[in-house]
Structure formats: structure tokens, C-alpha cells
Design a protein around this motif. Structure first.
Motif, PDB file in Angstrom:
ATOM      1  N   LEU A   2      48.668  53.585  40.590  1.00  0.00           N
ATOM      2  CA  LEU A   2      47.590  53.646  39.613  1.00  0.00           C
ATOM      3  C   LEU A   2      48.035  53.044  38.279  1.00  0.00           C
ATOM      4  O   LEU A   2      49.080  53.422  37.738  1.00  0.00           O
ATOM      5  N   GLY A   3      47.271  52.098  37.775  1.00  0.00           N
ATOM      6  CA  GLY A   3      47.590  51.412  36.534  1.00  0.00           C
ATOM      7  C   GLY A   3      48.467  50.185  36.717  1.00  0.00           C
ATOM      8  O   GLY A   3      48.718  49.464  35.744  1.00  0.00           O
ATOM      9  N   GLY A   4      48.934  49.931  37.932  1.00  0.00           N
ATOM     10  CA  GLY A   4      49.870  48.840  38.157  1.00  0.00           C
ATOM     11  C   GLY A   4      49.246  47.521  38.548  1.00  0.00           C
ATOM     12  O   GLY A   4      49.969  46.585  38.934  1.00  0.00           O
ATOM     13  N   SER A   5      47.947  47.383  38.509  1.00  0.00           N
ATOM     14  CA  SER A   5      47.293  46.136  38.895  1.00  0.00           C
ATOM     15  C   SER A   5      47.739  44.979  38.007  1.00  0.00           C
ATOM     16  O   SER A   5      47.841  45.110  36.780  1.00  0.00           O
ATOM     17  N   ARG A   6      47.981  43.840  38.631  1.00  0.00           N
ATOM     18  CA  ARG A   6      48.323  42.623  37.885  1.00  0.00           C
ATOM     19  C   ARG A   6      47.098  41.769  37.601  1.00  0.00           C
ATOM     20  O   ARG A   6      47.035  41.086  36.589  1.00  0.00           O
ATOM     21  N   GLN A   7      46.136  41.774  38.515  1.00  0.00           N
ATOM     22  CA  GLN A   7      44.969  40.918  38.353  1.00  0.00           C
ATOM     23  C   GLN A   7      44.082  41.349  37.186  1.00  0.00           C
ATOM     24  O   GLN A   7      43.345  40.525  36.633  1.00  0.00           O
ATOM     25  N   LYS A   8      44.147  42.595  36.778  1.00  0.00           N
ATOM     26  CA  LYS A   8      43.318  43.026  35.643  1.00  0.00           C
ATOM     27  C   LYS A   8      43.845  42.468  34.319  1.00  0.00           C
ATOM     28  O   LYS A   8      43.157  42.556  33.297  1.00  0.00           O
ATOM     29  N   TRP A   9      45.022  41.863  34.329  1.00  0.00           N
ATOM     30  CA  TRP A   9      45.588  41.287  33.119  1.00  0.00           C
ATOM     31  C   TRP A   9      45.070  39.878  32.848  1.00  0.00           C
ATOM     32  O   TRP A   9      45.611  39.178  31.996  1.00  0.00           O
ATOM     33  N   GLY A  10      44.049  39.459  33.541  1.00  0.00           N
ATOM     34  CA  GLY A  10      43.478  38.148  33.255  1.00  0.00           C
ATOM     35  C   GLY A  10      42.892  37.467  34.464  1.00  0.00           C
ATOM     36  O   GLY A  10      41.967  36.657  34.339  1.00  0.00           O
ATOM     37  N   GLY A  11      43.393  37.776  35.644  1.00  0.00           N
ATOM     38  CA  GLY A  11      42.896  37.107  36.839  1.00  0.00           C
ATOM     39  C   GLY A  11      41.442  37.420  37.137  1.00  0.00           C
ATOM     40  O   GLY A  11      40.699  36.560  37.622  1.00  0.00           O
ATOM     41  N   LEU A  12      41.022  38.636  36.840  1.00  0.00           N
ATOM     42  CA  LEU A  12      39.639  39.037  37.100  1.00  0.00           C
ATOM     43  C   LEU A  12      38.774  38.992  35.837  1.00  0.00           C
ATOM     44  O   LEU A  12      37.597  39.353  35.883  1.00  0.00           O
ATOM     45  N   TYR A  13      39.366  38.585  34.715  1.00  0.00           N
ATOM     46  CA  TYR A  13      38.626  38.424  33.454  1.00  0.00           C
ATOM     47  C   TYR A  13      37.891  39.716  33.094  1.00  0.00           C
ATOM     48  O   TYR A  13      38.456  40.791  33.118  1.00  0.00           O
ATOM     49  N   ASN A  14      36.610  39.548  32.763  1.00  0.00           N
ATOM     50  CA  ASN A  14      35.820  40.711  32.348  1.00  0.00           C
ATOM     51  C   ASN A  14      35.236  41.477  33.532  1.00  0.00           C
ATOM     52  O   ASN A  14      34.494  42.439  33.336  1.00  0.00           O
ATOM     53  N   GLY A  15      35.553  41.075  34.758  1.00  0.00           N
ATOM     54  CA  GLY A  15      34.991  41.735  35.933  1.00  0.00           C
ATOM     55  C   GLY A  15      35.870  42.801  36.528  1.00  0.00           C
ATOM     56  O   GLY A  15      35.487  43.434  37.517  1.00  0.00           O
ATOM     57  N   ALA A  16      37.047  43.032  35.940  1.00  0.00           N
ATOM     58  CA  ALA A  16      37.974  44.005  36.533  1.00  0.00           C
ATOM     59  C   ALA A  16      37.370  45.396  36.591  1.00  0.00           C
ATOM     60  O   ALA A  16      37.569  46.132  37.563  1.00  0.00           O
ATOM     61  N   GLN A  17      36.616  45.777  35.556  1.00  0.00           N
ATOM     62  CA  GLN A  17      36.057  47.127  35.515  1.00  0.00           C
ATOM     63  C   GLN A  17      34.596  47.163  35.930  1.00  0.00           C
ATOM     64  O   GLN A  17      33.997  48.243  35.983  1.00  0.00           O
ATOM     65  N   THR A  18      33.998  46.021  36.262  1.00  0.00           N
ATOM     66  CA  THR A  18      32.578  45.984  36.622  1.00  0.00           C
ATOM     67  C   THR A  18      32.405  45.528  38.068  1.00  0.00           C
ATOM     68  O   THR A  18      32.543  46.312  38.992  1.00  0.00           O
ATOM     69  N   ASP A  19      32.111  44.247  38.264  1.00  0.00           N
ATOM     70  CA  ASP A  19      31.783  43.766  39.611  1.00  0.00           C
ATOM     71  C   ASP A  19      32.975  43.787  40.561  1.00  0.00           C
ATOM     72  O   ASP A  19      32.792  43.874  41.781  1.00  0.00           O
ATOM     73  N   TYR A  20      34.202  43.700  40.034  1.00  0.00           N
ATOM     74  CA  TYR A  20      35.385  43.617  40.896  1.00  0.00           C
ATOM     75  C   TYR A  20      36.266  44.853  40.785  1.00  0.00           C
ATOM     76  O   TYR A  20      37.474  44.784  41.026  1.00  0.00           O
ATOM     77  N   VAL A  21      35.665  45.998  40.470  1.00  0.00           N
ATOM     78  CA  VAL A  21      36.466  47.210  40.354  1.00  0.00           C
ATOM     79  C   VAL A  21      37.071  47.596  41.705  1.00  0.00           C
ATOM     80  O   VAL A  21      38.168  48.179  41.761  1.00  0.00           O
ATOM     81  N   LEU A  22      36.403  47.256  42.809  1.00  0.00           N
ATOM     82  CA  LEU A  22      36.959  47.580  44.120  1.00  0.00           C
ATOM     83  C   LEU A  22      38.237  46.785  44.384  1.00  0.00           C
ATOM     84  O   LEU A  22      39.147  47.285  45.052  1.00  0.00           O
ATOM     85  N   ALA A  23      38.322  45.571  43.853  1.00  0.00           N
ATOM     86  CA  ALA A  23      39.543  44.784  44.022  1.00  0.00           C
ATOM     87  C   ALA A  23      40.710  45.442  43.294  1.00  0.00           C
ATOM     88  O   ALA A  23      41.837  45.497  43.814  1.00  0.00           O
ATOM     89  N   VAL A  24      40.466  45.945  42.080  1.00  0.00           N
ATOM     90  CA  VAL A  24      41.520  46.643  41.347  1.00  0.00           C
ATOM     91  C   VAL A  24      41.901  47.927  42.081  1.00  0.00           C
ATOM     92  O   VAL A  24      43.082  48.279  42.183  1.00  0.00           O
ATOM     93  N   LEU A  25      40.913  48.641  42.599  1.00  0.00           N
ATOM     94  CA  LEU A  25      41.200  49.857  43.364  1.00  0.00           C
ATOM     95  C   LEU A  25      42.037  49.536  44.593  1.00  0.00           C
ATOM     96  O   LEU A  25      42.989  50.250  44.915  1.00  0.00           O
ATOM     97  N   GLY A  26      41.692  48.447  45.294  1.00  0.00           N
ATOM     98  CA  GLY A  26      42.465  48.060  46.468  1.00  0.00           C
ATOM     99  C   GLY A  26      43.875  47.663  46.129  1.00  0.00           C
ATOM    100  O   GLY A  26      44.812  47.914  46.902  1.00  0.00           O
ATOM    101  N   GLU A  27      44.064  47.025  44.961  1.00  0.00           N
ATOM    102  CA  GLU A  27      45.410  46.638  44.553  1.00  0.00           C
ATOM    103  C   GLU A  27      46.240  47.855  44.172  1.00  0.00           C
ATOM    104  O   GLU A  27      47.436  47.915  44.485  1.00  0.00           O
ATOM    105  N   GLU A  28      45.636  48.827  43.521  1.00  0.00           N
ATOM    106  CA  GLU A  28      46.399  49.974  43.030  1.00  0.00           C
ATOM    107  C   GLU A  28      46.504  51.109  44.049  1.00  0.00           C
ATOM    108  O   GLU A  28      47.490  51.839  44.046  1.00  0.00           O
ATOM    109  N   MET A  29      45.494  51.248  44.917  1.00  0.00           N
ATOM    110  CA  MET A  29      45.500  52.340  45.901  1.00  0.00           C
ATOM    111  C   MET A  29      45.621  51.855  47.331  1.00  0.00           C
ATOM    112  O   MET A  29      45.679  52.681  48.250  1.00  0.00           O
TER     113      MET A  29
END
Length: 439
Positions: free
Chosen positions: A295-322
């Protein structure tokens, strides 16, 4: 006959026997909600069958699954939005989390209040919500409206900030259409009786959303309309005709917009993609492995997913961290919500409750599937958030409204209503008196 006449019938009362139906009517009935769904999961002698046979099983399944989804959503908004929030809000990493929690504090009491309302109250709320939603959608075209990401779909109302009226319009449309269609079951073969005023209401909201250039929301609303018509057993010729019209409108919206054409071509040919956001979502899911990077270790939320990390692509961040198991757990929760929502629709004694529960379930499932398919690059990007998990106060509040309606319908299932009524009677105080005798 008024639509409210069916709604005022007590939960345990028997309905009058319907007139004999023809073969076409029977086929439509079989396509509806009652074809075995009411007893689904209750047959057999196992532990699961015994649990699902309990009167309030559906109520607690909806309550637990939605609570877990909301809890995961808060957790992921905290993790996925921290980087983007720090950049855009002068170092405040918790701006989006605080805003999400504020809407959650409003949404939970609203859901609880709705879960205690009757079917007749839902009918009134549907009409009031429809009028209010159209008014809010109209305000988007005034100076209060705000543009973002190529769409003019938001209202800026201080101190709330921005809200998205189309999210509330989805819930209002379902409640309103359920109250309208509850009185149309005997005239389904007549398109004029079936579609008026149903198609007018959906057409007005759909047209206003399309004018806002929000194609993703317009597609979700159109699919909700088809789901409602299918649940009531509308003739296939009506569904086919509306499907052709909808396909033409969507095609025209895509062809006439260069940005949407770029998204379509990027989906078909990733090597020529204008944005690498969709591929970075795949990289996030792939790098998560079985258990994730933490949890909190996602790399893509640092720029790869831009402004979508917490909106349309939150499942991608969840998949990366969990990891894969985290994604499967989310899918399981949505499955439980969908299964239980359809069971509630099949077991409800009121047609309005049945249609409302089915519509709310269809909305959540349709929107979740679209978002998941976009994250996995199975669909082009359309900008649809993941229910309960994506950051967005309006979407969260609207989802909790849907949960409140589902909980209310579950409480009014015949067996559940009898159990709750018996509990209320047993809690009534008893009066005792002492009679004295004179000496």
C-alpha cells in the motif's frame, strides 16, 4: 389506475391474479426478474443455502459488500491521489481524501434515511429528483458551469467546490422510471404507452449530457435505459429500434470529435497512441504480481497515470499495490452486490421496488464493467469512474443513494418486512397495574 396504487399495498399482502396472458406476454415475463432469481442460492441444505434463506440476508449482503467497497475506495483515494494532490494543491497531499471523506459523511446518513423510506416515498422522490436533476444540468450551461478535460459537466458551488449533476441524474432517472413503469406492465405491447413519458425523460437528460460533451456518462445512461426496458419485459422490436438509434448517435459523436477519434485509433493501434496512460495502467497491473508492491508503493501514480491515478485508473493503482488478489477481491464484492441486487428485485412485492432495485444494480454493474474493461485495454477510454472506489464526491454520494434504495427494498421483502414488524411489536412497552384491596 395510479402508479401509487400498487405501492401502497402492504409488503405481505397478496396481489390480485393477473388476467390470462398470451404466449408473447409469457415470453416477456420469462425475460423479466422472476424467472428463478427469487430462490437463487437458497436451494439445497448447505450452509450457504441456509444463510441466503434468512429474511434479512439480502440486506446484510448489500450492507457489507458496499461498506467494504467504500472502505477500499477511501484507502485507495488516500494512496492514489497523494502525489497528484501534492502537485496541484500546494503540497497538500490529503486534499482529495478530505473532500472524499466530506461527501462520505453526507452520503452515509442519506443512504440510511433512504433505507427507511417506503415505496410510495420513492415514487415521490423520483419525480422530485428528476426535476432537480434537470435543473442542475441546465445550470451547467450558465456561468456556474465549469469546463474540465474537454467536457462542460461540472458546477462550481462554493464552499462545496465542483459537483457533477449527471451523477445524481442517474439515480433520479432510475427512481423516476421505476415509478412510471410500475403502472405499465399491462400495456407493454403498445410502444406508445410503454415509452411515454419514459423515453421523453431519458431523452431530455441524455440530450443535456450530450450537449456537455460527456460521452461516457451518456453511454451509461443509455445502457441504464435499455436495462430498465429489459427488466420490465419490453418487446424486442422496441429495444432493437432504440439500439439502432443509440448506435447512430454514439457513432456521430465519435466521428465528429477529433479527440474521441484519437482515443479510438490509440485503442486500435497502441504504437501510435497519443497518450501512454492506457499502457501505463497495464504496466501497473502487471508489476503488482500476486500480492502487490504494498500500500502506497505504486510507481505509476508518480506520473505514468497522470491525473487518472485516483479517478478512472484507480483499479490499476489498486492492482499494483494489492496485486491480483486485491483486484479479485474487488471483483468478488461487485459480484456479491450484483447477485444480491437482482435477488432483491426478484423478491420484492412491489413493482416499483423491483424495478428500482434492478435499475440501481444495473447502473453500478454497467459502470464498473466499463471502467474495468478500459483499465484492461478491452475498451477505448471513455472517462467513466469506478463506483465506490474512484475519487469524486458526486459519484460517491450518488452511489450511496443507490445503496440506500437497495437496502430499503431489501427491508421491504415480504419475509423481511414480517420479521421487522414482529420485532417492533415485541419491543412495545407493556403496561402493568397493581390493584389494591381495601380492608
Amino acid at each position: 389506475m395510479s402508479a401509487l396504487s400498487d405501492l401502497r399495498r402492504p409488503a405481505g399482502a397478496k396481489k390480485p391474479s393477473p388476467p390470462a396472458q398470451g404466449s408473447a406476454a409469457k415470453k416477456r415475463h420469462n425475460r423479466g426478474l422472476k424467472g428463478g432469481m427469487a430462490e437463487l442460492g437458497t436451494r439445497g441444505e448447505g450452509n450457504l443455502a441456509r444463510v441466503l434463506s434468512r429474511p434479512l440476508a439480502d440486506y446484510y449482503l448489500i450492507l457489507v459488500s458496499s461498506a467494504l467497497l467504500v472502505g477500499l475506495g477511501v484507502l485507495m483515494v488516500l494512496s492514489a491521489s497523494s502525489v497528484f494532490s501534492s502537485i496541484t494543491n500546494q503540497g497538500d497531499a490529503y486534499y482529495y481524501l478530505v473532500r472524499q471523506l466530506a461527501f462520505l459523511c453526507v452520503g452515509v446518513p442519506v443512504a440510511w434515511w433512504l433505507s427507511r423510506r417506503s415505496a410510495a416515498a420513492y415514487a415521490v422522490l423520483g419525480w422530485l429528483g428528476m426535476i432537480g436533476s434537470i435543473g442542475l444540468l441546465a445550470l451547467v450551461f450558465t456561468p456556474l458551469g465549469e469546463d474540465a478535460y474537454g467536457n462542460r459537466a461540472w458546477l462550481r458551488i462554493e464552499p462545496l467546490g465542483t459537483i457533477q449533476p449527471s451523477e445524481f441524474a442517474k439515480a433520479a432517472l432510475i427512481l423516476w422510471s421505476a415509478s412510471v413503469l410500475a403502472n405499465r406492465t399491462k400495456t407493454l405491447s403498445d410502444p406508445r404507452r410503454l415509452l411515454f413519458p419514459f423515453i421523453i425523460g431519458f431523452g431530455v437528460v441524455e440530450g443535456m449530457v450530450l450537449l456537455q460533451k460527456d460521452l461516457g456518462t451518456a453511454i451509461v445512461i443509455a445502457l441504464i435505459m435499455f436495462a430498465m426496458l429489459w427488466f420490465v419485459g419490453a418487446p424486442l422490436r422496441v429495444l432493437s429500434a432504440l439500439g439502432c438509434v443509440g448506435a447512430l448517435v454514439i457513432g456521430a459523436m465519435v466521428i465528429t470529435d477529433p479527440e474521441r477519434m484519437h482515443r479510438l485509433f490509440s485503442f486500435m493501434n497502441p504504437s501510435d497512441a497519443v497518450s501512454d496512460q492506457p499502457m501505463n495502467a497495464i504496466y501497473a497491473l502487471a508489476s503488482g504480481g500476486w500480492w502487490g508492491v504494498g500500500l502506497g508503493g505504486s510507481r505509476q501514480k508518480w506520473g505514468g497515470l497522470y491525473n487518472g491515478a485516483q479517478t478512472d485508473y484507480v483499479l490499476a493503482v489498486l492492482g499494483e499495490e494489492m496485486g491480483l488478489f486485491g483486484v479479485l477481491f474487488v471483483l468478488l464484492l461487485f459480484f456479491v452486490l450484483a447477485f444480491t441486487g437482482l435477488r432483491i428485485a426478484a423478491r420484492s412485492s412491489s413493482r416499483l421496488l423491483s424495478y428500482a432495485a434492478a435499475g440501481m444494480t444495473a447502473w453500478i454493474v454497467i459502470q464498473a464493467l466499463i471502467n474495468i474493461f478500459v483499465v484492461m485495454r478491452l475498451l477505448p477510454v471513455v472517462g467513466v469512474p469506478l463506483p465506490f472506489l474512484s475519487q469524486g464526491g458526486s459519484a460517491l454520494l450518488a452511489n450511496l443513494i443507490a445503496v440506500g434504495i437497495l437496502l430499503g427494498a431489501a427491508r421491504q421483502e415480504p419475509e423481511a418486512a414480517r420479521l421487522l414488524a414482529a420485532g417492533r411489536k415485541s419491543r412495545q412497552p407493556r403496561m402493568t397495574s397493581v390493584v389494591g384491596t381495601r380492608r
